[in-house]
Design a protein around this motif. Structure first.
Motif: not given
Length: 715
Positions: A312, A327, A539, A542
């Protein structure tokens, strides 16, 4: 020699609980826990742990460390390697038993097996770990090395012996050739075979009775391996050329089974060995010359969260993107490495309103990090069909607004490859026009200008869409051509290792999908969320935010039919209507200059027939409706209720049915109203008298009976 006794530590239960927590998804989907391996220092303090879970087709190792020394909170990674080298597994036992001979094996599972028999057994880890370990604790010790029965095991034994030369008091190796082990067999296999043969479990004395040989610290030669599937290998090649000549004589499947082991034995990369063997075979046909470089997985396990962070950040270093878009791009790049274990292959569409927004740069960057990238701009449909079937590449198409717009063949290839189950396209080939089913499964990325105007709705709905904007003067990024050499190769190798270690977990993952996403968007994001789940909760969160941001309620890829429905709903809401004629509907649609309906018909207004065609797909047909004193073709609100709810959500501010309808006047005589020349909206007393002798199109008698005056009703 007295057998060793394994100490019990107070922190073990907390470490076990942490191990179960980080692998619960893997175990839930069929993974079998094999062993928990806690690395401790010489005083017994736990440094980090590794948990092994075996699946149907691979073994999964999950390293983790405590956060702030608290095993109730862990992070999935190994600690940084100390300057003197990594600690040995079983280091604490060396301090507890300073006079015992030390067995060195390959892997923690083997070490545990021998420890349970009362032997002092340690390991540095896997076959390539010897050179990275700290062997100082073996100073002055008597060492016995038990190698696995394969070239990699022999090389590990040789490297351990080389590290201990001049350090250990004595170094011997177990004569593995005398143990009659299968290919790749280790001490665990020998223990099992002993029990089957003798009807009892072996003891420490049985192992001490095994034949020992002096250790050799030179790299091993290629030794014979006897299996049903592998050929007899060259025993003592005099030169590298001799070894390559023998390997090139093998059948492709035979060579493929042993290529990794032989590359390690020869001390070269697998890709290098492949090239040498192909050259020796003189069989490099055009179809075998891959258009992309082979990527060897990183030699060490990677931390998924750190890797995705790295990708990212790398993307944002070269491209002006919002963090949430970076992302999503990182997850899509990772997905290309997992394409063999997922069921849906979402497109990556890189869109921009104008030139110079970085779309081609982003496509190039994603290609450098993706698995088997194949730039395919301006390729023929026939060429792409064959390339996708042969190589299963990541197809990268730039200038898609001009390249694909009028090419129905390529649209079919792209759309059909969205799901694995339906990733086939039937075409005719050859002079005889024989039908052939082409496999079109794989990852595909497209870049272009205003692609929502040039690609069909079906294609846009199959994509993760990245909307790029031209960078502002204060926004600075590194030029892609100035990237340091080997930067992307290193990251690609880590992604390859990520996919190798976590493929089974991604295959079995069933991530929770946001309800705010539509069905197609959920399909698109499922593999990306599964990959994010390997990297932990941060994550996964995200990835969910990225999904809702890029493909949630604000998604602009709305079909023409849904756009028409939404505008009709707005008309009913704003005008507070219960019915409307087709002519009035067209006028209302085309009055708004910002909408497309005034120029929908090749620069002209949308027609009644086009409206009817679009609405017919939702089961809505025009009918005769009463408007004022007459009738006309049009629509009633209740015809749209189901479609509004299914495709747009519940109507927000629509009038209830009958609010504007007229009711019979049964109590006020024959007058329509008390006043003269009134407008319906100006008086609450307006009513309609029953029509007893007029036609069906007549609302009321303009000449009121019983001395009524001429009444004009404005509708």
């Amino acid at each position: 020699m007295t057998p060793i006794t394994l100490p019990i530590y107070d922190d073990l239960e907390a470490i076990k609980a942490a191990a179960k927590q980080i692998t619960q998804t893997l175990v839930k989907h069929g993974g079998k826990p094999v062993g928990l391996y806690v690395y401790r220092d010489a005083q017994g303090q736990a440094l980090y742990a590794r948990y092994r879970v075996d699946t149907s087709d691979s073994k999964q190792i999950r390293p983790f460390i405590p956060i702030g020394g608290d095993w109730a909170k862990v992070e999935m990674k190994e600690p940084p390697k100390p300057s003197q080298g990594k600690p040995l597994y079983g280091l604490h036992l060396l301090a507890l038993y300073p006079a015992h001979p030390v067995y060195i094996v390959e892997g923690e599972k083997c070490a545990d097996s021998l420890q349970r028999l009362g032997l002092l057994a340690i390991t540095s880890g896997g076959a390539t770990s010897a050179k990275d370990a700290d062997w100082q604790a073996l100073n002055g010790r008597d060492v016995i090395i038990w190698a696995d029965n394969d070239p990699a095991g022999q090389q590990y034994a040789a490297e351990v012996a080389a590290c201990l030369a001049g350090l250990a008091a004595t170094i011997k190796t177990i004569d593995v050739a005398a143990l009659n082990l299968p290919a790749k067999g280790d001490c665990v296999d020998w223990l099992s075979a002993f029990e089957q043969t003798h009807g009892r479990k072996p003891c420490a004395d049985d192992l001490r009775a095994l034949a020992l040989l002096p250790a050799q610290n030179n790299l091993p030669e290629i030794n014979p391996i006897s299996t049903e599937s592998a050929p007899t290998l060259l025993t003592k090649p005099q030169t590298d050329d001799e070894a390559i000549a023998w390997l090139s004589s093998l059948k492709p499947m035979e060579y493929d089974r042993i290529r990794k082991e032989q590359a390690k034995a020869l001390g070269v990369q697998v890709s290098t060995l492949d090239d040498l063997v192909k050259t020796a075979r003189n069989e490099e046909s055009e179809s075998e010359r891959l258009p992309f470089a082979r990527v060897e997985p990183h030699p060490e396990p990677v931390n998924p969260a750190e890797l995705l962070n790295e990708v990212s950040h790398l993307i944002r270093r070269f491209i002006v993107l919002e963090p949430v878009q970076a992302d999503a791009a990182a997850l899509w790049v990772a997905f290309t490495w997992f394409v063999d274990v997922v069921a849906v292959a979402p497109l990556a569409i890189i869109n921009a309103p104008e030139k110079a927004c970085g779309k081609s740069q982003l496509l190039d960057l994603m290609g450098r990090l993706s698995a088997k990238p194949l730039p395919a701009s301006n390729s023929t449909a026939a060429g792409l069909f064959r390339a996708v079937e042969l190589w299963e590449p990541t197809v990268l198409i730039d200038e898609a607004d001009t390249f694909i717009r009028e090419n129905d063949e390529l649209k079919g290839l792209i759309n059909a490859g969205h799901t694995r189950a339906n990733a086939f396209v039937l075409r005719v080939v050859g002079d005889n026009h024989e039908p052939k089913l082409f496999k079109v499964w794989g990852a595909k990325a497209l870049a272009g200008i205003a692609l929502e105007k040039h690609l069909p709705d079906a294609t846009m709905s199959r994509a993760i869409i990245f909307e790029l904007r031209r960078k502002l003067p204060h926004e600075s990024v590194t030029r892609l051509r100035h990237a340091e050499g080997g930067l992307f190769d290193g990251v690609a190798a880590k992604l390859a290792r990520f996919a190798e270690d976590y493929a089974q977990q991604v295959r079995q993952a069933r991530p929770t999908l946001p309800d705010e996403l539509g069905d197609r968007a959920q399909d698109n994001w499922e593999p990306l969320l599964a990959i994010a789940g390997c990297a932990g909760t941060e994550w996964l969160q995200r990835a969910t935010v990225a999904a809702l941001t890029l493909s949630g309620a604000g998604d602009k890829t709305v079909s023409t039919g849904n756009e028409l429905l939404a505008d009709i709903q707005e008309i009913f809401e704003n005008k507070r209507l219960a019915k409307i004629s087709t002519a009035d509907l067209i006028k209302a649609l085309t009055d708004d200059d910002e909408k497309s309906w005034a120029t929908y018909n090749r620069g002209k207004s949308i027609t009644a027939r086009q409206i009817a065609t679009r609405l017919n797909g939702y089961g809505i047909k025009s009918k005769t409706v009463r408007i004022g004193y007459g009738t006309a073709k049009g629509f009633e609100l209740d015809q749209f209720t189901d479609a509004f709810t299914r495709y747009l959500g519940p109507p927000l501010n629509l009038p209830s049915q009958g609010n504007n309808s007229c009711k019979p006047n049964t109590e006020e005589g024959l007058d329509v109203t008390d006043g003269n020349n009134v407008t319906v909206t100006q008086s609450e007393k307006v009513t309609c008298k029953p029509n007893t002798d007029g036609g069906c199109d007549v609302v009321t008698d303009k000449n009121g009976g019983a001395g009524g005056e001429n009444i004009e009703v404005e509708l």
